[in-house]
Design a protein around this motif. Structure first.
Motif, PDB file in Angstrom:
ATOM      1  N   THR A 139      10.519   6.902  -8.301  1.00  0.00           N
ATOM      2  CA  THR A 139      10.167   7.015  -6.935  1.00  0.00           C
ATOM      3  C   THR A 139      10.996   6.134  -6.111  1.00  0.00           C
ATOM      4  O   THR A 139      11.229   5.022  -6.618  1.00  0.00           O
ATOM      5  CB  THR A 139       8.573   6.872  -6.634  1.00  0.00           C
ATOM      6  OG1 THR A 139       8.271   5.430  -7.101  1.00  0.00           O
ATOM      7  CG2 THR A 139       7.798   7.821  -7.323  1.00  0.00           C
ATOM      8  N   ASP A 193       0.643   9.993  -1.406  1.00  0.00           N
ATOM      9  CA  ASP A 193      -0.760   9.684  -2.006  1.00  0.00           C
ATOM     10  C   ASP A 193      -2.047   9.876  -1.519  1.00  0.00           C
ATOM     11  O   ASP A 193      -1.966   9.962   0.044  1.00  0.00           O
ATOM     12  CB  ASP A 193      -0.733   8.163  -2.372  1.00  0.00           C
ATOM     13  CG  ASP A 193       0.274   8.115  -3.661  1.00  0.00           C
ATOM     14  OD1 ASP A 193       0.518   8.841  -4.368  1.00  0.00           O
ATOM     15  OD2 ASP A 193       0.491   6.773  -4.015  1.00  0.00           O
ATOM     16  N   ASP A 194      -3.211   9.811  -2.149  1.00  0.00           N
ATOM     17  CA  ASP A 194      -4.447   9.805  -1.405  1.00  0.00           C
ATOM     18  C   ASP A 194      -4.682   8.866  -0.489  1.00  0.00           C
ATOM     19  O   ASP A 194      -5.443   8.867   0.758  1.00  0.00           O
ATOM     20  CB  ASP A 194      -5.678   9.608  -2.608  1.00  0.00           C
ATOM     21  CG  ASP A 194      -5.619  11.077  -3.444  1.00  0.00           C
ATOM     22  OD1 ASP A 194      -5.180  11.922  -2.883  1.00  0.00           O
ATOM     23  OD2 ASP A 194      -6.070  10.738  -4.566  1.00  0.00           O
ATOM     24  N   ASP A 195      -4.197   7.540  -0.504  1.00  0.00           N
ATOM     25  CA  ASP A 195      -4.392   6.738   0.538  1.00  0.00           C
ATOM     26  C   ASP A 195      -3.332   6.758   1.643  1.00  0.00           C
ATOM     27  O   ASP A 195      -3.319   5.867   2.592  1.00  0.00           O
ATOM     28  CB  ASP A 195      -3.960   5.439  -0.143  1.00  0.00           C
ATOM     29  CG  ASP A 195      -2.694   4.974  -0.641  1.00  0.00           C
ATOM     30  OD1 ASP A 195      -1.757   5.944  -0.284  1.00  0.00           O
ATOM     31  OD2 ASP A 195      -2.418   3.838  -1.167  1.00  0.00           O
ATOM     32  N   GLU A 250       6.340  12.849  -1.293  1.00  0.00           N
ATOM     33  CA  GLU A 250       5.027  13.048  -1.759  1.00  0.00           C
ATOM     34  C   GLU A 250       4.099  11.835  -1.017  1.00  0.00           C
ATOM     35  O   GLU A 250       4.782  10.851  -0.610  1.00  0.00           O
ATOM     36  CB  GLU A 250       5.015  12.673  -3.275  1.00  0.00           C
ATOM     37  CG  GLU A 250       5.815  13.791  -4.117  1.00  0.00           C
ATOM     38  CD  GLU A 250       5.860  13.565  -5.468  1.00  0.00           C
ATOM     39  OE1 GLU A 250       4.900  12.662  -5.916  1.00  0.00           O
ATOM     40  OE2 GLU A 250       6.388  14.095  -6.216  1.00  0.00           O
TER      41      GLU A 250
END
Length: 91
Positions: free
Chosen positions: A41, A27-29, A25
């Motif tokens: 995670t 993230d947006d960052d 996965e």
């Protein structure tokens, strides 16, 4: 946790993800991590602070710290048995 292997972060994410079928996965960052279970995670990065164990594996569990410790121990056993890496527990 820290592992006694010299591997890049990218290679570790790919290898662990494909070996154990953990989804990757992002993230947006832009940070990437693996998701061994729906509420756990596994973050992976390289840190030369300990030259014998440069690969850092950080386990997060959304239910709490007690569950995170259990998940950490289970992942440590699973990963070390399959990869042959010596994995030490760190705080």
């Amino acid at each position: 946790m820290r592992a006694d292997t010299r591997i890049t972060q990218r290679d570790a994410l790919v290898m662990l993800g494909s070996t154990f079928r953990f989804p990757l996965e992002i993230d947006d960052d832009g940070s990437a991590y693996l998701r061994p279970t729906s509420d756990t995670t596994l973050e992976v990065h390289v840190d030369e602070e300990d030259p014998l164990h440069p690969l850092v594996l950080t386990v997060w569990h959304w239910k709490g710290p007690k569950e995170a410790l259990l998940a950490r121990d289970q992942l440590r056993t699973l990963i070390s048995h399959k990869t042959g890496w010596k994995i030490i527990v760190t705080e």
